[in-house]
Design a protein around this motif. Structure first.
Motif, PDB file in Angstrom:
ATOM      1  N   ALA A 100      24.976  40.118  83.040  1.00 12.93           N
ATOM      2  CA  ALA A 100      23.567  39.738  82.929  1.00 12.93           C
ATOM      3  C   ALA A 100      23.428  38.228  83.049  1.00 12.93           C
ATOM      4  CB  ALA A 100      22.994  40.214  81.600  1.00 12.93           C
ATOM      5  N   LEU A 101      22.301  37.799  83.593  1.00 12.44           N
ATOM      6  CA  LEU A 101      21.977  36.381  83.719  1.00 12.44           C
ATOM      7  C   LEU A 101      20.994  36.020  82.618  1.00 12.44           C
ATOM      8  CD1 LEU A 101      22.440  33.876  85.560  1.00 12.44           C
ATOM      9  CD2 LEU A 101      20.388  34.560  86.811  1.00 12.44           C
ATOM     10  N   VAL A 102      21.413  35.098  81.731  1.00 11.62           N
ATOM     11  CA  VAL A 102      20.605  34.732  80.562  1.00 11.62           C
ATOM     12  C   VAL A 102      20.611  33.208  80.396  1.00 11.62           C
ATOM     13  CG1 VAL A 102      21.148  36.914  79.401  1.00 11.62           C
ATOM     14  CG2 VAL A 102      22.554  34.887  78.942  1.00 11.62           C
ATOM     15  N   PRO A 103      19.720  32.660  79.586  1.00 12.31           N
ATOM     16  CA  PRO A 103      19.748  31.225  79.324  1.00 12.31           C
ATOM     17  C   PRO A 103      21.094  30.774  78.763  1.00 12.31           C
ATOM     18  CG  PRO A 103      17.687  32.170  78.536  1.00 12.31           C
ATOM     19  CD  PRO A 103      18.566  33.315  78.928  1.00 12.31           C
ATOM     20  N   ALA A 104      21.517  29.560  79.130  1.00  8.24           N
ATOM     21  CA  ALA A 104      22.835  29.057  78.737  1.00  8.24           C
ATOM     22  C   ALA A 104      22.993  29.009  77.217  1.00  8.24           C
ATOM     23  CB  ALA A 104      23.052  27.668  79.339  1.00  8.24           C
ATOM     24  N   GLU A 105      21.905  28.691  76.504  1.00  7.76           N
ATOM     25  CA  GLU A 105      22.025  28.597  75.045  1.00  7.76           C
ATOM     26  C   GLU A 105      22.243  29.977  74.413  1.00  7.76           C
ATOM     27  OE1 GLU A 105      17.532  28.389  76.018  1.00  7.76           O
ATOM     28  OE2 GLU A 105      19.423  27.595  76.834  1.00  7.76           O
ATOM     29  N   VAL A 106      21.693  31.010  75.042  1.00  2.00           N
ATOM     30  CA  VAL A 106      21.923  32.384  74.566  1.00  2.00           C
ATOM     31  C   VAL A 106      23.378  32.776  74.822  1.00  2.00           C
ATOM     32  CG1 VAL A 106      21.294  34.806  74.894  1.00  2.00           C
ATOM     33  CG2 VAL A 106      19.511  33.040  74.895  1.00  2.00           C
ATOM     34  N   ILE A 132      21.030  31.944  92.638  1.00  2.00           N
ATOM     35  CA  ILE A 132      21.976  31.665  91.548  1.00  2.00           C
ATOM     36  C   ILE A 132      23.014  30.675  92.056  1.00  2.00           C
ATOM     37  CG2 ILE A 132      23.708  32.672  89.989  1.00  2.00           C
ATOM     38  CD1 ILE A 132      22.231  35.354  90.271  1.00  2.00           C
ATOM     39  N   ASN A 133      23.198  29.549  91.343  1.00  2.00           N
ATOM     40  CA  ASN A 133      24.181  28.581  91.836  1.00  2.00           C
ATOM     41  C   ASN A 133      25.581  28.889  91.298  1.00  2.00           C
ATOM     42  OD1 ASN A 133      24.746  27.002  89.391  1.00  2.00           O
ATOM     43  ND2 ASN A 133      22.697  26.106  89.636  1.00  2.00           N
ATOM     44  N   ALA A 134      26.565  28.188  91.843  1.00  2.00           N
ATOM     45  CA  ALA A 134      27.970  28.506  91.555  1.00  2.00           C
ATOM     46  C   ALA A 134      28.329  28.278  90.095  1.00  2.00           C
ATOM     47  CB  ALA A 134      28.878  27.671  92.459  1.00  2.00           C
ATOM     48  N   LEU A 135      27.637  27.342  89.423  1.00  2.00           N
ATOM     49  CA  LEU A 135      27.910  27.097  88.006  1.00  2.00           C
ATOM     50  C   LEU A 135      27.243  28.164  87.138  1.00  2.00           C
ATOM     51  CD1 LEU A 135      27.465  23.220  88.032  1.00  2.00           C
ATOM     52  CD2 LEU A 135      29.620  24.471  87.771  1.00  2.00           C
ATOM     53  N   GLY A 156      24.455  39.339  96.064  1.00  2.00           N
ATOM     54  CA  GLY A 156      23.152  39.955  95.836  1.00  2.00           C
ATOM     55  C   GLY A 156      22.930  40.361  94.393  1.00  2.00           C
ATOM     56  N   HIS A 157      23.941  40.170  93.560  1.00  2.00           N
ATOM     57  CA  HIS A 157      23.852  40.528  92.143  1.00  2.00           C
ATOM     58  C   HIS A 157      24.167  39.301  91.279  1.00  2.00           C
ATOM     59  CE1 HIS A 157      23.559  44.999  92.708  1.00  2.00           C
ATOM     60  NE2 HIS A 157      23.898  44.600  93.922  1.00  2.00           N
ATOM     61  N   GLU A 158      25.467  39.034  91.033  1.00  2.00           N
ATOM     62  CA  GLU A 158      25.845  37.853  90.236  1.00  2.00           C
ATOM     63  C   GLU A 158      25.781  36.573  91.068  1.00  2.00           C
ATOM     64  OE1 GLU A 158      26.418  41.236  88.538  1.00  2.00           O
ATOM     65  OE2 GLU A 158      27.875  40.818  90.155  1.00  2.00           O
ATOM     66  N   ILE A 159      25.836  36.727  92.362  1.00  2.00           N
ATOM     67  CA  ILE A 159      25.771  35.571  93.260  1.00  2.00           C
ATOM     68  C   ILE A 159      24.715  35.844  94.331  1.00  2.00           C
ATOM     69  CG2 ILE A 159      28.105  34.739  92.869  1.00  2.00           C
ATOM     70  CD1 ILE A 159      29.096  36.251  95.172  1.00  2.00           C
ATOM     71  N   SER A 160      23.869  34.854  94.546  1.00  2.00           N
ATOM     72  CA  SER A 160      22.793  35.021  95.527  1.00  2.00           C
ATOM     73  C   SER A 160      22.247  33.643  95.867  1.00  2.00           C
ATOM     74  CB  SER A 160      21.668  35.887  94.940  1.00  2.00           C
ATOM     75  OG  SER A 160      20.946  35.157  93.955  1.00  2.00           O
ATOM     76  N   GLU A 161      21.235  33.619  96.700  1.00  2.00           N
ATOM     77  CA  GLU A 161      20.622  32.343  97.077  1.00  2.00           C
ATOM     78  C   GLU A 161      19.713  31.813  95.968  1.00  2.00           C
ATOM     79  OE1 GLU A 161      18.995  32.238 101.025  1.00  2.00           O
ATOM     80  OE2 GLU A 161      20.740  33.230 101.891  1.00  2.00           O
ATOM     81  N   LYS A 202      21.433  25.823  83.452  1.00  2.00           N
ATOM     82  CA  LYS A 202      20.450  26.313  82.472  1.00  2.00           C
ATOM     83  C   LYS A 202      20.610  27.814  82.197  1.00  2.00           C
ATOM     84  CE  LYS A 202      18.168  22.383  82.161  1.00  2.00           C
ATOM     85  NZ  LYS A 202      19.145  21.490  82.806  1.00  2.00           N
ATOM     86  N   ARG A 203      21.302  28.515  83.105  1.00  2.00           N
ATOM     87  CA  ARG A 203      21.533  29.955  82.949  1.00  2.00           C
ATOM     88  C   ARG A 203      23.019  30.248  83.154  1.00  2.00           C
ATOM     89  NH1 ARG A 203      17.834  32.626  87.439  1.00  2.00           N
ATOM     90  NH2 ARG A 203      19.124  31.270  88.721  1.00  2.00           N
TER      91      ARG A 203
END
Length: 384
Positions: A347-353, A266-269, A259-264, A300-301
């Motif tokens: 935190a979940l951010v763009p991969a390039e960041v 957010i994918n495993a990568l 429900g935070h770092e993992i959820s429906e 992408k994130r």
């Protein structure tokens, strides 16, 4: 005019230790439909004292709300492999590993532990608030496999976690089992505190050494085990610990929370669980989607670690901004870190960041608070 009847909300579920928690004056909360202790404020206690007890000594957690689902029969391994992302074929008898149930998009139904009890016998431990959802999902996706019997044994187990550098010394007083011989993420069976056939697993969710014991869920047996462990740990200043300390401990240790770092969403990568994702083991639910993510250049994130530079606490759900003040992501988990004595977040951010490693801002109410990217886990227990 007749007022339509409104159905009362369902009563909270209670573990066998509910009366014990209340006798200890625990602060109780609704956690996924369970009446659970968040902290024990009395006697110089509270979240920080509980957290520090686990880092420096030993703490005791009631985790009986967790779910237990068993796969039995010659088809058990094939069914487990189909619905989980880790490679259960590598497990030996008495070994466990971290894994997850994934959706067809490669996101999370739940994260789980898989225990191999025997050649045709696997026990999956799932999160409390998702047990019913998980069991229905498992029945749908694995129930049709031949030669496997899938049962929800959650109501039959109580689970108590003994965590911290003094956990082994505490548990050792109550059993003749050679606890030192149990490696991390392995388990055995034995008599503990006079209770036979206890499953003793060297697992936990604190970043420390420790054990989780599985016992029958009746109140007499469960309270007997709890009281025996509290007495055995008294010389190490053992503390009863609630969900608050469980959360800050796992966050310091960089462990994901459903429900935070993992959820429906957010994918495993994206969630950074590549270490437990075995795309080469053969087909499983979510594999094709994750292979497509990889072939398209990767996620992408990404989930990253943040340490606050300026004064301010990043809380779950706060916006993350780049240095131009543009919102680019979100805090998935954040709090003060009692042992590290700083404020941290995932935190979940763009991969390039994430790849740039640049400083960021977290929007803390009206203030933009500067934070730096740091590697996770934030805390690693010292090697002996």
């Amino acid at each position: 005019m007749i007022t339509p009847a409104t159905s009362a909300p369902p009563a909270l579920k209670k573990t066998a230790l509910n009366a014990t928690h209340r006798a200890l004056k625990a602060k109780m909360v609704d956690f996924g439909g369970w009446d659970m202790p968040v902290e024990y404020p009395g006697n110089g206690g509270g979240l920080i004292a509980e957290h520090m007890a686990v880092r420096a000594g030993v703490g005791l957690f009631d985790v009986s709300h967790m779910g237990e689902i068993q796969f039995r029969g010659p088809g058990a391994l094939a069914a487990v492999q189909h619905i989980t992302m880790n490679d259960a074929s590598k497990l030996k008898d008495g070994q466990a590993h971290y894994s997850a149930l994934l959706t067809s998009s490669g996101a999370f139904v739940d994260d789980i532990l898989v225990h191999r009890l025997g050649e045709n016998d696997y026990l999956l431990v799932v999160n409390a608030g998702t047990t019913e959802k998980d069991y229905a999902w498992i029945r749908k996706h694995a129930g049709g496999f031949p030669s496997v019997h899938i049962s929800d044994y959650s109501p039959h187990y109580s689970q108590i976690a003994v965590q911290g550098p003094r956990a082994l010394e505490t548990l050792k007083k109550l059993t003749k089992v050679d606890l030192a011989a149990i490696k991390n993420y392995w388990f055995t069976w034995g008599t503990v505190a006079g209770i036979p056939n206890v499953l003793i697993a060297r697992t936990g969710y604190s970043g420390e050494d420790g054990f989780e014991v599985y016992i029958p869920s009746d109140e007499t047996t469960t309270v007997k085990m709890w009281d025996a462990l509290m007495e055995a740990g008294s010389e190490f200043a053992i503390r009863a610990c609630g969900l608050g300390a469980r959360n800050t401990l796992r966050l310091e240790a960089g462990m994901s929370l459903y429900g935070h770092e993992i959820s429906e969403e957010i994918n495993a990568l994206e969630g950074g669980l590549d270490r437990w994702l075995k795309l080469d083991k053969g087909d499983f639910i979510g594999r094709q989607a994750l292979l497509a993510v990889q072939s398209s250049g990767g996620p992408k994130r990404k989930v990253i670690g943040l340490e606050m530079i300026d004064r301010g606490i990043a809380r779950d759900g706060y916006p993350v901004l780049d240095l131009e003040g543009i919102e680019i992501g979100v805090v998935t988990s954040g709090s003060p870190a009692p042992f590290l004595k700083t404020n941290i977040a995932l935190a979940l951010v763009p991969a390039e960041v994430a790849a740039s490693g640049s400083d960021l801002f977290v929007q803390v109410r009206a203030n933009q608070v500067r934070a730096k990217q740091v590697p996770t886990p934030f805390y690693k227990r010292p090697k002996k």
